[in-house]
Design an enzyme around this catalytic site. Sequence first.
Site, mmCIF file in Angstrom:
data_model
loop_
_atom_site.group_PDB
_atom_site.id
_atom_site.type_symbol
_atom_site.label_atom_id
_atom_site.label_comp_id
_atom_site.label_asym_id
_atom_site.label_seq_id
_atom_site.Cartn_x
_atom_site.Cartn_y
_atom_site.Cartn_z
ATOM 1 N N ASP A 412 -15.254 15.471 -54.164
ATOM 2 C CA ASP A 412 -15.117 16.891 -54.277
ATOM 3 C C ASP A 412 -15.563 17.403 -55.222
ATOM 4 O OD1 ASP A 412 -12.892 17.260 -52.134
ATOM 5 O OD2 ASP A 412 -11.820 15.668 -52.953
ATOM 6 N N THR A 413 -16.144 18.526 -55.429
ATOM 7 C CA THR A 413 -17.075 19.364 -56.331
ATOM 8 C C THR A 413 -16.639 21.011 -56.283
ATOM 9 O OG1 THR A 413 -18.735 17.765 -55.558
ATOM 10 C CG2 THR A 413 -19.471 19.677 -56.842
ATOM 11 N N THR A 414 -17.119 21.638 -57.272
ATOM 12 C CA THR A 414 -17.474 22.944 -57.395
ATOM 13 C C THR A 414 -18.785 23.439 -57.386
ATOM 14 O OG1 THR A 414 -16.196 25.112 -57.922
ATOM 15 C CG2 THR A 414 -17.173 23.733 -59.589
ATOM 16 N N MET A 499 -21.029 22.302 -51.276
ATOM 17 C CA MET A 499 -20.481 21.072 -52.077
ATOM 18 C C MET A 499 -19.680 20.148 -51.307
ATOM 19 S SD MET A 499 -17.257 23.450 -53.554
ATOM 20 C CE MET A 499 -18.105 24.741 -53.524
#
Length: 611
Positions: A412-414, A499
């Site tokens: 998980d990323t932004t 992402m």
Amino acid sequence: MRRRTFLSTLPAGALAAGAVAAQASPQSPAAAAGPGPQGVRAYPYPGVGMGDRIMGAPFAGRSTVWGARGAVATAHPTASVIGLDILRRGGSAIDAAIAVNAALGFLEPTGNGIGGDAFCLMWDPAQGKVVGLNGSGRSPRGLSLEAARGKAGANGLLPRYGAVTANVPGAVEAWWAAHQRYGKLPWAEVLAPVIELCERGEAVPQLIAWYLERNMAVFDRATGIIEENDNRRRVFAPDGRTPRVGEVFANPDLARTYRLIAEGGRDAFYDGPIASAIEGYFRRIGGWMTRADLAAHRTEWVEPLMSTYRGVEVYQLGPNTQGLSTLQLLNVCEQFDLRALGFQSAASIHVQAEAKRLAFEDRARWFADPEFSRTPVERLISKAYAAERAALIRMDRPMDRVLPGDAPSQGDTTYFSVADADGMMVSWIQSNYRGMGGGLVPDDGAGGTLGFMLQNRAEMFALTDGHPNVYAPGKRPFHTIIPGFAVRDGQPWMAFGVMGGGMQPQGQAQIVINMVDYDLDPQEAGDAPRWQHEGSSEPTGEPAEGTGVLHLETGVPEATREQLRAMGWTLGPPNGGFGGYQNVVRQVNARGPATYGAASETRKDGLALAW
């Protein structure tokens, strides 16, 4: 673009497939009543799809946002507002990016934070070129390969959580390096609105509330491998639970940490009170990171990789990231006439998915920290190599087995995009890797916490002797997070990203293909149904799983699904892993100045703003 005009640009095959799908089921992720992503309740309104739009693609949830002086697209509305306010006060796109990233570390702790790493591609208008920034940290120098192997699970891989997965966080140093070169507003002024935000709190939106609850439950099931568990509960689950949708959440601990950084700059984090607190915390729980590890960290300005796709220059960062995979995927797809194959057709998705499988075998074989292992970038990125690899693709069925070429996971990323009135465009991505990170929230040395979780990016190391990505002290792990940038006709075109772990090269390629081959606008390109292939070999040493599983969003036409099954693809249901997209494009106009168009991901809680 008018709906009728949009439909007229599609090949006849795509129109036929769409007509069949329209009779079979609504083109909407909400159309299915079956199980959704893990932990998500079934949709209670079977057969109900999206409402009608007068203009644009019928699957687009909203319009691209346009402005002449600046634009911001982020995964949270409040972060977008903060970024736009920085631009309106005279800040540069980098000033806005730093403020946005700091805000998202509080607002969206499920995807990023100052315990993680950061990467950036940006258009520097003064130089007239794309420049790159690698803000990834290294493994602790006191952690040996033997000690790391001692923490491996039964599968021979590093665990998902705990101190062994923590490498030096690079985000704050990346902010500092970028601000030193491109900032306009004073450093403390950029962080001031975020400090106030952390103190007063903000209402939690739907998706982030769901991810917070899910992440904390996962950590609670993994307490046996996480050395310390109380601090994360104090910060993210006060009173014994995570905040619910619409409830106000505050993080005064993070506000205090941000204030130290605002007053002391990067040294406060890497060679000051925060570094001392992190070292003391690892000493207490039995970890390895030290103040010396933090003090030695530096961001690197790097020359991006570039390849063309039907005349568009696409830029990526090289290893230790997976950016090369996006370019390889596009290079292979360029060997096929995707426009003629048809938008959302089985043939088009088949080619794209096979290109992904080919690119990911090279990714698993070669990608690593370039200071420890040489990746044959020139060969892998060449058009001649792409032609050789494309020749392996059969149009009637998937390849039985894919091997890496002969050359000398889920996180998980932004991601967010920012552009300013001076022509600077920033493509920025930042992550703690798997969800919120490794489960560890450091003490502050004064009875509280630092308010952020440390990343678990080191999980991505291999433990196999001779592997380019094998763990070593002071080494950067393979990285999934990649910003994207594209230039057209010598002018900056778009700062974009998708992402989500291994979805990122697949998603970025789909955005480029949707816009170049199928003439979609930025918002339509992101809202179009996506595919995701899972089961390729991994840079950790995990082997491929046969032909893998091809997941399709519900909006993919039913006729396309049937054809893909008939070709031999194993299809998976929508799994929530199709990424999160933001984009800012620059449009050169025949009348008047250039303008910016901003798009945000309808699958997330985000918002695009322009002025």
